[in-house]
Scaffold this active site. Sequence first.
Site, PDB file in Angstrom:
ATOM      1  N   ASP A 197       3.883   0.910 -29.844  1.00  0.00           N
ATOM      2  CA  ASP A 197       4.787   1.145 -28.712  1.00  0.00           C
ATOM      3  C   ASP A 197       4.271   2.233 -27.783  1.00  0.00           C
ATOM      4  O   ASP A 197       4.772   2.406 -26.683  1.00  0.00           O
ATOM      5  CB  ASP A 197       6.180   1.517 -29.238  1.00  0.00           C
ATOM      6  CG  ASP A 197       7.213   1.656 -28.128  1.00  0.00           C
ATOM      7  OD1 ASP A 197       7.297   0.763 -27.277  1.00  0.00           O
ATOM      8  OD2 ASP A 197       7.939   2.675 -28.109  1.00  0.00           O
ATOM      9  N   SER A 217      11.801   0.726 -23.479  1.00  0.00           N
ATOM     10  CA  SER A 217      11.516  -0.505 -24.227  1.00  0.00           C
ATOM     11  C   SER A 217      12.811  -1.262 -24.474  1.00  0.00           C
ATOM     12  O   SER A 217      13.805  -0.681 -24.909  1.00  0.00           O
ATOM     13  CB  SER A 217      10.850  -0.162 -25.561  1.00  0.00           C
ATOM     14  OG  SER A 217       9.668   0.579 -25.367  1.00  0.00           O
ATOM     15  N   GLN A 267       6.067  -7.003 -25.552  1.00  0.00           N
ATOM     16  CA  GLN A 267       7.236  -6.165 -25.286  1.00  0.00           C
ATOM     17  C   GLN A 267       7.710  -6.382 -23.847  1.00  0.00           C
ATOM     18  O   GLN A 267       6.900  -6.469 -22.925  1.00  0.00           O
ATOM     19  CB  GLN A 267       6.872  -4.691 -25.472  1.00  0.00           C
ATOM     20  CG  GLN A 267       7.992  -3.717 -25.181  1.00  0.00           C
ATOM     21  CD  GLN A 267       7.537  -2.265 -25.344  1.00  0.00           C
ATOM     22  OE1 GLN A 267       7.145  -1.629 -24.374  1.00  0.00           O
ATOM     23  NE2 GLN A 267       7.561  -1.763 -26.571  1.00  0.00           N
TER      24      GLN A 267
END
Length: 286
Positions: A197, A217, A267
Amino acid sequence: MHESLELRRVLDLEPMGEDTFRGPAMDSDVFARTFGGHIAGQAISAATATVEDDKQVHSLHSYFLRPGVADEDTTYTVTRLKDGRSFSTRRVEAWQGDTLCYSMIASFHHTGDSGPEHANPMPDVPAPETLQVPSSIPSGVPGAERDYREWDIRIASDGPTPNDASTVSGRSLWFKYKYDLPDQDAFHACALTYMSDMTLLFSALAAHPGYKAQLASLDHAVWFFRPVRVNEWLLYHQSSPSAASGRALAQGQIFDASGNLLAFVAQEGLTRELQAGETQVPVRRS
């Protein structure tokens, strides 16, 4: 606390009863909200603790539902959805008090299967040893270098690599963990989830230099193809095929230094125009 212990500290969950675990808070002077990789890494660590050793995680799919508070511990509850001969499936929920922050479903596959093999080639980028260590990392978080101090991160290319038609916005970077870690596939999969991430959504802004956007996110998925060791050099080839309506899709391919494709990450995140006086990612106010 010695800095080399921090990653192991956050991935070392405390059992609290049947299929329930407590994950320690971040050690951060910067983040006001829990870093997404922190909560995803802890969630897959909790799921892994409930699966037999002959199965390894091969995919996870998750949503960030509400922001977590960076300096609060998180409780993870695991539901055993399936235990078959080849696959096991787990649902993990992350709670802070009565607030559900995050939800994940992860699948584990036993290690005995074989079949055809192929993979995308690694892009042609400079070797990590030839690159300088940057003074900052492309994360959108001012001062994040302190929080990511255990990682060596070097930008290999800032923009699409030559002959790369898969993206209009992106970058490639090398990374590795600086210190010794347990020689265990399961631990390194959790550590890679933590790292996956980091910087990914920011790659969507590579085609828009200087554009200020609120970053968060929204979801996160990882597919694991081959065993990984995060304390060896890994190339994170990031790209964003589309951004619109204040959201951007980002994806990343993770290779080892020999060119083997180890994992694929996808993502969607918020990339909404930043309002005056706000920061791209919420940070602690002095």
